[in-house]
Scaffold this motif. Structure first.
Motif, PDB file in Angstrom:
ATOM      1  N   SER A   1       0.825  -1.204   0.000  1.00 54.56           N
ATOM      2  CA  SER A   1       0.000   0.000   0.000  1.00 54.56           C
ATOM      3  C   SER A   1       0.865   1.262   0.000  1.00 54.56           C
ATOM      4  N   GLY A   2       2.047   1.218   0.509  1.00 53.93           N
ATOM      5  CA  GLY A   2       2.952   2.372   0.441  1.00 53.93           C
ATOM      6  C   GLY A   2       3.719   2.316  -0.859  1.00 53.93           C
ATOM      7  N   SER A   3       3.798   3.425  -1.604  1.00 53.27           N
ATOM      8  CA  SER A   3       4.388   3.412  -2.946  1.00 53.27           C
ATOM      9  C   SER A   3       5.893   3.183  -2.937  1.00 53.27           C
ATOM     10  N   ALA A   4       6.625   3.823  -2.041  1.00 49.64           N
ATOM     11  CA  ALA A   4       8.083   3.656  -2.002  1.00 49.64           C
ATOM     12  C   ALA A   4       8.431   2.241  -1.554  1.00 49.64           C
ATOM     13  N   VAL A   5       7.702   1.767  -0.594  1.00 47.44           N
ATOM     14  CA  VAL A   5       7.942   0.431  -0.058  1.00 47.44           C
ATOM     15  C   VAL A   5       7.436  -0.610  -1.051  1.00 47.44           C
ATOM     16  N   SER A   6       6.442  -0.255  -1.835  1.00 49.87           N
ATOM     17  CA  SER A   6       5.818  -1.160  -2.789  1.00 49.87           C
ATOM     18  C   SER A   6       6.824  -1.739  -3.777  1.00 49.87           C
ATOM     19  N   GLU A   7       7.705  -0.915  -4.286  1.00 48.27           N
ATOM     20  CA  GLU A   7       8.712  -1.391  -5.243  1.00 48.27           C
ATOM     21  C   GLU A   7       9.648  -2.405  -4.588  1.00 48.27           C
ATOM     22  N   ASP A   8      10.040  -2.136  -3.363  1.00 47.82           N
ATOM     23  CA  ASP A   8      10.922  -3.065  -2.644  1.00 47.82           C
ATOM     24  C   ASP A   8      10.219  -4.399  -2.415  1.00 47.82           C
ATOM     25  N   VAL A   9       8.942  -4.339  -2.099  1.00 54.06           N
ATOM     26  CA  VAL A   9       8.172  -5.556  -1.860  1.00 54.06           C
ATOM     27  C   VAL A   9       8.077  -6.366  -3.140  1.00 54.06           C
ATOM     28  N   LYS A  10       7.815  -5.684  -4.253  1.00 56.20           N
ATOM     29  CA  LYS A  10       7.722  -6.377  -5.545  1.00 56.20           C
ATOM     30  C   LYS A  10       9.052  -7.031  -5.904  1.00 56.20           C
ATOM     31  N   LYS A  11      10.144  -6.311  -5.665  1.00 52.63           N
ATOM     32  CA  LYS A  11      11.464  -6.875  -5.942  1.00 52.63           C
ATOM     33  C   LYS A  11      11.724  -8.090  -5.058  1.00 52.63           C
ATOM     34  N   HIS A  12      11.347  -7.967  -3.795  1.00 55.96           N
ATOM     35  CA  HIS A  12      11.525  -9.075  -2.858  1.00 55.96           C
ATOM     36  C   HIS A  12      10.683 -10.274  -3.286  1.00 55.96           C
ATOM     37  N   GLN A  13       9.478 -10.011  -3.731  1.00 55.13           N
ATOM     38  CA  GLN A  13       8.584 -11.075  -4.189  1.00 55.13           C
ATOM     39  C   GLN A  13       9.174 -11.786  -5.415  1.00 55.13           C
ATOM     40  N   LYS A  14       9.714 -10.994  -6.341  1.00 50.59           N
ATOM     41  CA  LYS A  14      10.343 -11.589  -7.530  1.00 50.59           C
ATOM     42  C   LYS A  14      11.542 -12.443  -7.127  1.00 50.59           C
ATOM     43  N   LEU A  15      12.321 -11.940  -6.169  1.00 50.01           N
ATOM     44  CA  LEU A  15      13.466 -12.716  -5.705  1.00 50.01           C
ATOM     45  C   LEU A  15      13.021 -14.031  -5.061  1.00 50.01           C
ATOM     46  N   GLN A  16      11.947 -13.990  -4.305  1.00 52.48           N
ATOM     47  CA  GLN A  16      11.427 -15.219  -3.700  1.00 52.48           C
ATOM     48  C   GLN A  16      10.953 -16.199  -4.769  1.00 52.48           C
ATOM     49  N   GLU A  17      10.287 -15.678  -5.789  1.00 52.65           N
ATOM     50  CA  GLU A  17       9.824 -16.542  -6.884  1.00 52.65           C
ATOM     51  C   GLU A  17      11.003 -17.181  -7.599  1.00 52.65           C
ATOM     52  N   LYS A  18      12.038 -16.368  -7.880  1.00 54.10           N
ATOM     53  CA  LYS A  18      13.234 -16.906  -8.540  1.00 54.10           C
ATOM     54  C   LYS A  18      13.923 -17.945  -7.650  1.00 54.10           C
ATOM     55  N   ASP A  19      13.975 -17.659  -6.353  1.00 50.97           N
ATOM     56  CA  ASP A  19      14.581 -18.595  -5.421  1.00 50.97           C
ATOM     57  C   ASP A  19      13.808 -19.919  -5.429  1.00 50.97           C
ATOM     58  N   GLN A  20      12.492 -19.836  -5.454  1.00 46.44           N
ATOM     59  CA  GLN A  20      11.672 -21.050  -5.488  1.00 46.44           C
ATOM     60  C   GLN A  20      11.904 -21.810  -6.797  1.00 46.44           C
ATOM     61  N   GLU A  21      11.981 -21.080  -7.901  1.00 46.97           N
ATOM     62  CA  GLU A  21      12.243 -21.694  -9.211  1.00 46.97           C
ATOM     63  C   GLU A  21      13.574 -22.434  -9.205  1.00 46.97           C
ATOM     64  N   MET A  22      14.606 -21.766  -8.680  1.00 47.70           N
ATOM     65  CA  MET A  22      15.938 -22.380  -8.652  1.00 47.70           C
ATOM     66  C   MET A  22      15.960 -23.584  -7.715  1.00 47.70           C
ATOM     67  N   THR A  23      15.256 -23.496  -6.609  1.00 50.03           N
ATOM     68  CA  THR A  23      15.196 -24.622  -5.679  1.00 50.03           C
ATOM     69  C   THR A  23      14.523 -25.821  -6.338  1.00 50.03           C
ATOM     70  N   GLU A  24      13.424 -25.587  -7.044  1.00 52.86           N
ATOM     71  CA  GLU A  24      12.745 -26.668  -7.760  1.00 52.86           C
ATOM     72  C   GLU A  24      13.657 -27.264  -8.828  1.00 52.86           C
ATOM     73  N   PHE A  25      14.376 -26.391  -9.535  1.00 52.43           N
ATOM     74  CA  PHE A  25      15.294 -26.865 -10.574  1.00 52.43           C
ATOM     75  C   PHE A  25      16.356 -27.769  -9.956  1.00 52.43           C
ATOM     76  N   ILE A  26      16.938 -27.329  -8.861  1.00 52.64           N
ATOM     77  CA  ILE A  26      17.992 -28.112  -8.194  1.00 52.64           C
ATOM     78  C   ILE A  26      17.419 -29.423  -7.668  1.00 52.64           C
ATOM     79  N   ASP A  27      16.223 -29.354  -7.064  1.00 52.42           N
ATOM     80  CA  ASP A  27      15.609 -30.574  -6.530  1.00 52.42           C
ATOM     81  C   ASP A  27      15.296 -31.592  -7.626  1.00 52.42           C
ATOM     82  N   ASN A  28      14.911 -31.121  -8.789  1.00 52.25           N
ATOM     83  CA  ASN A  28      14.517 -32.008  -9.884  1.00 52.25           C
ATOM     84  C   ASN A  28      15.653 -32.302 -10.857  1.00 52.25           C
ATOM     85  N   PHE A  29      16.815 -31.709 -10.614  1.00 51.22           N
ATOM     86  CA  PHE A  29      17.903 -31.799 -11.589  1.00 51.22           C
ATOM     87  C   PHE A  29      18.311 -33.238 -11.886  1.00 51.22           C
ATOM     88  N   GLU A  30      18.543 -34.043 -10.860  1.00 49.11           N
ATOM     89  CA  GLU A  30      19.048 -35.399 -11.091  1.00 49.11           C
ATOM     90  C   GLU A  30      18.076 -36.224 -11.927  1.00 49.11           C
TER      91      GLU A  30
END
Length: 106
Positions: A11-40
């Motif tokens: 809801s706060g505009s300045a904080v909003s961008e940081d939250v979105k960036k953090h959310q994207k980082l979490q999504e990427k982290d989850q993607e990479m974790t799934e990739f590593i888990d399924n790699f073998e």
């Protein structure tokens, strides 16, 4: 709940961008974790597919090689014509022999 906190922070505009960036980082982290888990398993499956493809290519190349070898054994056009003339001559000889055999039986 983490989602509620994210919504409140969005809801706060300045904080909003940081939250979105953090959310994207979490999504990427989850993607990479799934990739590593399924790699073998993925690696095994893809390696088996590559080996199968290599085997099929090898069999096709063997087949092509055999066919090319057979092509060199084929007679030339002149040789083929000579073979046809020889067959025709032998057919006439056979007909003559059959006619002779029939006459001898009479």
């Amino acid at each position: 709940d983490a989602n509620d906190e994210i919504e409140q922070l969005e809801s706060g505009s300045a904080v909003s961008e940081d939250v979105k960036k953090h959310q994207k980082l979490q999504e990427k982290d989850q993607e990479m974790t799934e990739f590593i888990d399924n790699f073998e398993e993925t690696f095994r499956r893809e390696s088996a597919a590559v080996k199968e493809a290599e085997f099929r290519v090898m069999k096709l190349l063997e087949h092509i090689s055999k066919d090319l070898g057979k092509q060199t054994q084929l007679p030339t056009r002149e040789g083929f014509d000579d073979l046809q003339a020889e067959v025709a001559q032998k057919e006439r000889g056979l007909e003559n022999a059959q006619t002779t055999a029939e006459r001898l039986q009479q």
